[in-house]
Design a protein around this motif. Structure first.
Motif, PDB file in Angstrom:
ATOM      1  N   PHE A 235       0.824  -1.204   0.000  1.00 36.97           N
ATOM      2  CA  PHE A 235       0.000   0.000   0.000  1.00 36.97           C
ATOM      3  C   PHE A 235       0.865   1.264   0.000  1.00 36.97           C
ATOM      4  O   PHE A 235       0.646   2.189  -0.788  1.00 36.97           O
ATOM      5  N   ILE A 236       1.864   1.288   0.893  1.00 37.49           N
ATOM      6  CA  ILE A 236       2.707   2.480   0.997  1.00 37.49           C
ATOM      7  C   ILE A 236       3.523   2.658  -0.277  1.00 37.49           C
ATOM      8  O   ILE A 236       3.659   3.780  -0.804  1.00 37.49           O
ATOM      9  N   SER A 237       4.073   1.549  -0.816  1.00 41.55           N
ATOM     10  CA  SER A 237       4.854   1.652  -2.051  1.00 41.55           C
ATOM     11  C   SER A 237       3.978   2.124  -3.210  1.00 41.55           C
ATOM     12  O   SER A 237       4.399   2.945  -4.041  1.00 41.55           O
ATOM     13  N   PHE A 238       2.728   1.625  -3.265  1.00 38.59           N
ATOM     14  CA  PHE A 238       1.808   2.042  -4.328  1.00 38.59           C
ATOM     15  C   PHE A 238       1.500   3.535  -4.215  1.00 38.59           C
ATOM     16  O   PHE A 238       1.447   4.253  -5.222  1.00 38.59           O
ATOM     17  N   GLN A 239       1.299   3.998  -2.980  1.00 43.78           N
ATOM     18  CA  GLN A 239       1.009   5.411  -2.794  1.00 43.78           C
ATOM     19  C   GLN A 239       2.218   6.277  -3.177  1.00 43.78           C
ATOM     20  O   GLN A 239       2.065   7.347  -3.771  1.00 43.78           O
ATOM     21  N   SER A 278      -9.591  15.252  -8.938  1.00 48.63           N
ATOM     22  CA  SER A 278      -9.580  13.923  -9.570  1.00 48.63           C
ATOM     23  C   SER A 278      -8.751  12.933  -8.765  1.00 48.63           C
ATOM     24  O   SER A 278      -9.054  11.741  -8.737  1.00 48.63           O
ATOM     25  N   LEU A 279      -7.727  13.442  -8.087  1.00 50.05           N
ATOM     26  CA  LEU A 279      -6.897  12.535  -7.277  1.00 50.05           C
ATOM     27  C   LEU A 279      -7.650  12.042  -6.052  1.00 50.05           C
ATOM     28  O   LEU A 279      -7.407  10.928  -5.567  1.00 50.05           O
ATOM     29  N   THR A 280      -8.558  12.850  -5.523  1.00 50.25           N
ATOM     30  CA  THR A 280      -9.300  12.411  -4.333  1.00 50.25           C
ATOM     31  C   THR A 280     -10.211  11.236  -4.644  1.00 50.25           C
ATOM     32  O   THR A 280     -10.605  10.500  -3.735  1.00 50.25           O
ATOM     33  N   ARG A 281     -10.563  11.064  -5.933  1.00 48.22           N
ATOM     34  CA  ARG A 281     -11.453   9.957  -6.280  1.00 48.22           C
ATOM     35  C   ARG A 281     -10.764   8.597  -6.159  1.00 48.22           C
ATOM     36  O   ARG A 281     -11.423   7.571  -6.203  1.00 48.22           O
ATOM     37  N   LYS A 282      -9.429   8.598  -6.004  1.00 47.07           N
ATOM     38  CA  LYS A 282      -8.737   7.308  -5.826  1.00 47.07           C
ATOM     39  C   LYS A 282      -9.162   6.627  -4.530  1.00 47.07           C
ATOM     40  O   LYS A 282      -9.277   5.403  -4.469  1.00 47.07           O
ATOM     41  N   ASN A 283      -9.390   7.420  -3.500  1.00 49.24           N
ATOM     42  CA  ASN A 283      -9.815   6.850  -2.219  1.00 49.24           C
ATOM     43  C   ASN A 283     -10.571   7.923  -1.443  1.00 49.24           C
ATOM     44  O   ASN A 283     -10.062   8.516  -0.498  1.00 49.24           O
ATOM     45  N   TYR A 328       7.929  10.836  -0.377  1.00 48.65           N
ATOM     46  CA  TYR A 328       8.109  10.583   1.057  1.00 48.65           C
ATOM     47  C   TYR A 328       6.782  10.128   1.647  1.00 48.65           C
ATOM     48  O   TYR A 328       5.714  10.631   1.292  1.00 48.65           O
ATOM     49  N   ALA A 329       6.891   9.137   2.581  1.00 48.73           N
ATOM     50  CA  ALA A 329       5.725   8.680   3.333  1.00 48.73           C
ATOM     51  C   ALA A 329       6.005   8.923   4.806  1.00 48.73           C
ATOM     52  O   ALA A 329       7.020   8.467   5.331  1.00 48.73           O
ATOM     53  N   SER A 330       5.116   9.654   5.470  1.00 52.50           N
ATOM     54  CA  SER A 330       5.342  10.008   6.872  1.00 52.50           C
ATOM     55  C   SER A 330       4.872   8.885   7.785  1.00 52.50           C
ATOM     56  O   SER A 330       4.210   7.938   7.356  1.00 52.50           O
ATOM     57  N   ASN A 331       5.223   9.031   9.066  1.00 47.17           N
ATOM     58  CA  ASN A 331       4.668   8.174  10.099  1.00 47.17           C
ATOM     59  C   ASN A 331       3.301   8.722  10.489  1.00 47.17           C
ATOM     60  O   ASN A 331       2.820   9.693   9.900  1.00 47.17           O
ATOM     61  N   ILE A 332       2.659   8.118  11.471  1.00 46.09           N
ATOM     62  CA  ILE A 332       1.358   8.604  11.924  1.00 46.09           C
ATOM     63  C   ILE A 332       1.564   9.946  12.633  1.00 46.09           C
ATOM     64  O   ILE A 332       2.428  10.080  13.504  1.00 46.09           O
ATOM     65  N   VAL A 333       0.757  10.945  12.261  1.00 43.26           N
ATOM     66  CA  VAL A 333       0.844  12.290  12.828  1.00 43.26           C
ATOM     67  C   VAL A 333      -0.516  12.630  13.439  1.00 43.26           C
ATOM     68  O   VAL A 333      -1.560  12.410  12.821  1.00 43.26           O
ATOM     69  N   PHE A 334      -0.471  13.178  14.687  1.00 40.28           N
ATOM     70  CA  PHE A 334      -1.697  13.546  15.391  1.00 40.28           C
ATOM     71  C   PHE A 334      -1.823  15.068  15.438  1.00 40.28           C
ATOM     72  O   PHE A 334      -0.902  15.769  15.883  1.00 40.28           O
ATOM     73  N   HIS A 335      -2.942  15.590  14.948  1.00 38.00           N
ATOM     74  CA  HIS A 335      -3.269  17.007  15.114  1.00 38.00           C
ATOM     75  C   HIS A 335      -4.754  17.190  14.808  1.00 38.00           C
ATOM     76  O   HIS A 335      -5.399  16.346  14.166  1.00 38.00           O
ATOM     77  N   ASP A 336      -5.279  18.283  15.303  1.00 34.57           N
ATOM     78  CA  ASP A 336      -6.698  18.606  15.107  1.00 34.57           C
ATOM     79  C   ASP A 336      -7.599  17.465  15.574  1.00 34.57           C
ATOM     80  O   ASP A 336      -8.583  17.094  14.925  1.00 34.57           O
ATOM     81  N   ASP A 337      -7.211  16.835  16.711  1.00 38.79           N
ATOM     82  CA  ASP A 337      -8.010  15.758  17.319  1.00 38.79           C
ATOM     83  C   ASP A 337      -8.211  14.579  16.375  1.00 38.79           C
ATOM     84  O   ASP A 337      -9.213  13.866  16.460  1.00 38.79           O
ATOM     85  N   ASP A 338      -7.287  14.371  15.455  1.00 34.54           N
ATOM     86  CA  ASP A 338      -7.379  13.228  14.560  1.00 34.54           C
ATOM     87  C   ASP A 338      -5.961  12.765  14.222  1.00 34.54           C
ATOM     88  O   ASP A 338      -4.962  13.408  14.599  1.00 34.54           O
TER      89      ASP A 338
END
Length: 937
Positions: A235-239, A278-283, A328-338
């Motif tokens: 998944f990460i490599s595809f993204q 159009s990119l948002t339609r991927k997911n 670049y793919a980041s790690n999990i980031v927390f902000h705005d209560d999400d």
């Protein structure tokens, strides 16, 4: 003529004693078992694991209650309490805990059989033993088919306790084996012939099946963990590949190539916005925002319009693409209560330079959706995707409340840093940490060294076996947790089948033994009657020999019994004598140990009163040799470099020779002493010629055995106590244990002596420095003062400006004590000279002459003068200290005044003039000149 029968204790009295002994032993044994079970249960499961402690504790209480009843002559009531308690508690266990039935059933059968066979008559013992076997079967079968009620227990601990208790009570059974009837022995034989092979075969099958199932289960877990890791990596490599391609779209590059002031409402901006949509339609479910960031990190175009205008230049997903030119793919980031995960890629303009960054913001739950889509094959398996740095549950199929929470118990500082870096959710600890599990943390940390580990799962409510696979694209690990029940259920079913078959075979063997014993025992009944008559004293009784088999041989042997009774009595007396001799040997050994402890006490009392090391060490060696009969005792102390053990004291002539030449041994290399000095463990050489570590010392040629004991202070080895004997094998572990007590006392005495010497030396040095300071201060004071004393007579007083030097004054000051001259001696006038001493340092003298010739000084007058001298020394010292302080104060004030006046001037000439005038005023009559240094060049 018949001899009177030999008197012996009645069976009831024997059973009462057995009941008292077994009850006490049972009480003590189960107290120990209760403590062990309580410790193990509480350590593993807290208060929930104390069930075993309660069960075994009740048995211990019943044992002591039975002992109390037996001591009062009511052994039947006592045994009823003990055996009834065991039965009741044993029947309760399968309804509370699971997996303990077989071990508990065997233990109950053996324990009750051992107790009843030694304390009850044959009739009741047989009934109780049959009841014990029936209850054992009920416990075993019930445990196999009842569900697990979830009370945590340690089956290994239960098996060990059951085995230990069974072996202990088997002793009582075997101890009375010869007293059992032939029928009972045959039944026991049939039982053992059946049960031993069944137990061995069952254990072998259970172990083999368990190992095979565990191997298969581990292989499946490893495959599943690898599948999970590959899915997330894919998944990460595809993204990453997708965003790399998307960042090259012409609409985006054209938009960023425009000047910043020309982008707003331009056609290129509209095209870029359409490209982002159009990119948002991927997911569309998990993509929260897709944005274009300019070269400064400003969000200039975003599908989530609230983000437009924000500066994201300090984020890693912006910096890394600019630095590396790669997606670049980041790690999990927390902000705005999400929580989010970011993918970004640099956007390159027509000129080939990076003009901005394309950033996609996914909800972090996209990872959870991938984890949920993986089929584990059963409900007893949990998938955990964790961050190896924060131990955050990125994906989790267990308790949903624990998702995106860490299972590591961070301290307050670490927790705050993690939240500031947006690596943990904001809020209290409860919002970011849940399901703390140190075993999982340790398993993740050691996963490469230990691929499989066990831990308890609250979600599955059982122990689990765990394995994991590290991801290639992120610092994450995919953990698969599977309940041990899944792969142990088949073997449990096999065990149930084996146990049922075994129970059937055991009953068959007991029944076969019963009928066989009936057939074989009937010819022996008459023979037993004859034996009873003979044992009662009827030596005329004879057995009939109708057969030539073993029974016939036994009958013939009975007929010879009368002639052998006298010899038997003699043998019994011999046994009593041997028993008495062994008791005497034990008593002598006890007395020897008591004497040794008494000697240690006396030695300790003597050496603790000596504080000088040079006297203490020889005293110790002499006392040890005299008290214990060692021909050589030596004390080695380790030097400051920790390289040598140096001999400090010895009592033998050879030891004194070694002392004279400074004998020392290399620590850890030379001899038994060096070995003990290195490792701190007592060592005994029973035969020095055969000991590999022994050092052959020419000064001690008669040594045949040797023992060295470490001298320790606070776990630090400070020396070695070495004792040698001319006899081989003179030392044993008892000597080592006894003398270790003495060695500890010696080490303490040596340390006390060393501390005393150091304290004395420090005190002497302090006193010497203080006396020197007082002497120098008073010499300086006498040089600076114009008057150095005061003289008073009947005519008046005057100051003394020059020293008064007389023989008497010099003599008193040199001696440091009072000098008294009475009239009528060598001098005609009465004179008292008392030195003025300040803390044992003479600073002056009182010289008193009698007003009339021939006057005699009284003791009160002498004591008065000496008392005045003591107080005068303190008053003089106080006055000197005050005067010094005043002088220092005047000096500091003068310096302050001069400095203040100089600092008030800002003109160089005025500064110099003021400095000269103030110095001249402060030092009247002095010539003051200030001259600058001239540069020769």
């Amino acid at each position: 003529m018949n001899k009177p029968p030999i008197q012996s204790s009645s069976p009831d009295e024997r059973r009462r004693k057995n009941a008292l002994t077994i009850s006490l032993v049972t009480g003590v044994l189960f107290v120990v078992v209760a403590l062990i079970a309580g410790y193990v249960g509480y350590s593993e499961n807290g208060f929930g694991g104390l069930f075993g402690f309660g069960i075994t504790g009740l048995v211990a209480i019943a044992g002591f209650a039975s002992a109390y009843q037996s001591r009062r002559g009511r052994q039947n009531q006592g045994m009823s309490i003990l055996i009834g308690t065991i039965f009741a508690l044993a029947l309760t266990v399968p309804f509370v805990v699971h997996g303990q039935g077989l071990a508990l059933g065997i233990m109950v059968a053996i324990v009750v059989a051992g107790i009843s066979s030694a304390t009850l008559d044959t009739k009741w013992a047989s009934r109780v033993i049959i009841g014990a076997f029936i209850i054992a079967v009920i416990i075993t079968v019930t445990d196999q088919y009842l569900p697990d009620f979830g009370l945590p227990t340690n089956s290994n601990a239960t098996n060990l306790i059951a085995a230990a208790a069974s072996l202990f009570y088997t002793f009582f059974i075997l101890r009375r084996f010869n007293s059992y009837t032939l029928q009972t022995k045959i039944i026991i034989g049939f039982f053992l012939v059946t049960i031993i092979p069944l137990v061995a075969l069952g254990l072998f099958n259970s172990i083999s099946a368990s190992q095979n199932l565990q191997s298969q289960g581990k292989a499946q877990l490893t495959t599943l963990a690898r599948t999970i890791a590959n899915s997330i990596d894919s998944f990460i490599s595809f993204q990453i590949e997708g965003i790399r391609s998307d960042s090259r779209q012409l609409a985006l590059t054209s938009y960023l190539d425009l000047p910043s002031d020309s982008r707003t409402n331009s056609g290129e901006e509209n095209n870029a916005r359409l490209a982002l949509l159009s990119l948002t339609r991927k997911n569309p479910v998990f993509i929260h925002s897709i944005a274009v960031l300019d070269e400064n990190g400003k969000n200039i175009l975003d599908t989530f319009e609230d983000h437009i205008g924000q500066n994201e230049g300090n984020q890693s997903y912006f910096k890394r693409p600019l630095q590396t030119g790669l997606p670049y793919a980041s790690n999990i980031v927390f902000h705005d209560d999400d929580s989010f995960i970011y993918f970004s890629s640099p956007i390159t303009g027509k000129s080939g330079t990076i003009t901005g960054v394309l950033r996609i913001e996914y909800y972090a739950t996209v990872i959870q959706s991938i984890i949920r889509s993986i089929d584990t094959g059963n409900t007893g398996t949990i998938i955990l995707l964790a961050d190896t740095r924060t131990y955050l549950r990125i994906g989790y199929t267990g308790d949903r409340d624990e998702l995106l929470k860490s299972f590591y118990n961070f301290n307050d500082l670490e927790f705050s840093v993690m939240q500031l870096e947006n690596r943990l959710p904001r809020g209290q600890r409860e919002a970011a940490l849940a399901g703390i599990n140190d075993l999982i943390v340790a398993g993740v940390d050691n996963l490469q060294q230990q691929p499989f580990f066990e831990a308890y799962s609250n979600s599955l409510q059982s122990n689990t076996i765990n394995t994991g696979q590290f991801l290639e694209t992120q610092p994450w690990v995919a953990i698969v947790r599977q309940s041990t029940k899944i792969y142990l259920d088949p073997i449990a079913e096999q065990n149930r089948t084996n146990i049922l078959i075994s129970i059937g075979l055991v009953f068959f063997s007991i029944g076969s033994g019963f009928f066989a014993s009936k057939f074989l025992a009937s010819p022996l009944i008459s023979l037993a009657n004859v034996a009873e008559k003979i044992s009662a004293g009827d030596l005329t009784a004879r057995a009939k020999t109708n057969t030539e088999d073993e029974i016939g041989i036994l009958s013939t042997a009975f007929n010879r019994m009368t002639d052998e009774l006298s010899q038997t009595v003699n043998n019994l007396e011999l046994r009593v004598a041997e028993r008495t001799a062994s008791i005497e040997v034990a008593r002598e050994q006890s007395e020897k140990r008591a004497n040794e402890l008494q000697a240690i006490s006396e030695i300790s009392r003597v050496i603790t009163s000596e504080q000088k090391l040079e006297i203490l060490l020889p005293l110790i060696t002499r006392l040890v040799s005299e008290s214990f009969g060692f021909y050589h005792t030596g004390i080695f102390l380790i030097n400051e470099t920790k390289q040598f053990a140096v001999l400090q004291a010895a009592n033998s002539q050879g030891g004194k020779n070694m002392l004279a030449r400074g004998h020392k041994l290399v620590v850890g290399e030379t001899g038994i002493v060096g070995h003990v000095a290195k490792f701190g463990i007592p060592r005994i050489a029973l035969e020095v010629g055969q000991d590999a570590v022994y050092f052959n010392n020419p000064d001690m040629p008669n040594t045949r055995s040797e023992m060295a004991l470490p001298l320790k202070i606070r776990d630090q080895i400070v020396g070695v106590l070495d004792v040698q004997s001319e006899k081989p094998g003179a030392f044993d572990d008892n000597n080592a244990n006894t003398l270790s007590i003495l060695a500890d006392q010696i080490a303490i005495a040596i340390e006390n002596a060393r501390l005393f010497e150091q304290t004395q030396q420090a005190l002497l040095e302090s006193q010497a420095l203080y006396r020197k300071n007082i002497q120098e201060s008073w010499l300086t004071f006498s040089r600076d003062e114009s008057s150095i004393g005061y003289q008073q007579s009947l005519a008046g007083g005057r100051k003394v400006t020059s020293p008064i030097d007389t023989d008497e004054i010099r003599q008193a000051m040199n001696r440091g004590s009072s000098l008294i001259h009475q009239a009528g001696q060598s001098k005609q006038e009465s004179l008292i000279v008392v030195p003025i001493k300040l803390r044992e340092q003479v600073i002056g003298a009182l010289n008193i002459k009698a007003p009339t010739a021939g006057r005699l000084w009284t003791n009160d007058e002498i004591n008065l003068v000496e008392a005045i001298s003591e107080r005068l020394s303190l008053a003089l010292e106080n006055a000197r200290l005050i005067q010094d302080s005043q002088r220092q104060l005047v000096k500091e004030q003068t310096i302050g005044e001069v400095t203040g006046k100089i600092g008030a001037s800002i003109n160089l000439k005025n500064v110099l003039q003021t400095a000269v005038e103030e110095l001249g005023r402060a030092m009247p009559g002095s010539e003051v000149m200030i001259e600058f240094e001239k540069d020769d060049e």
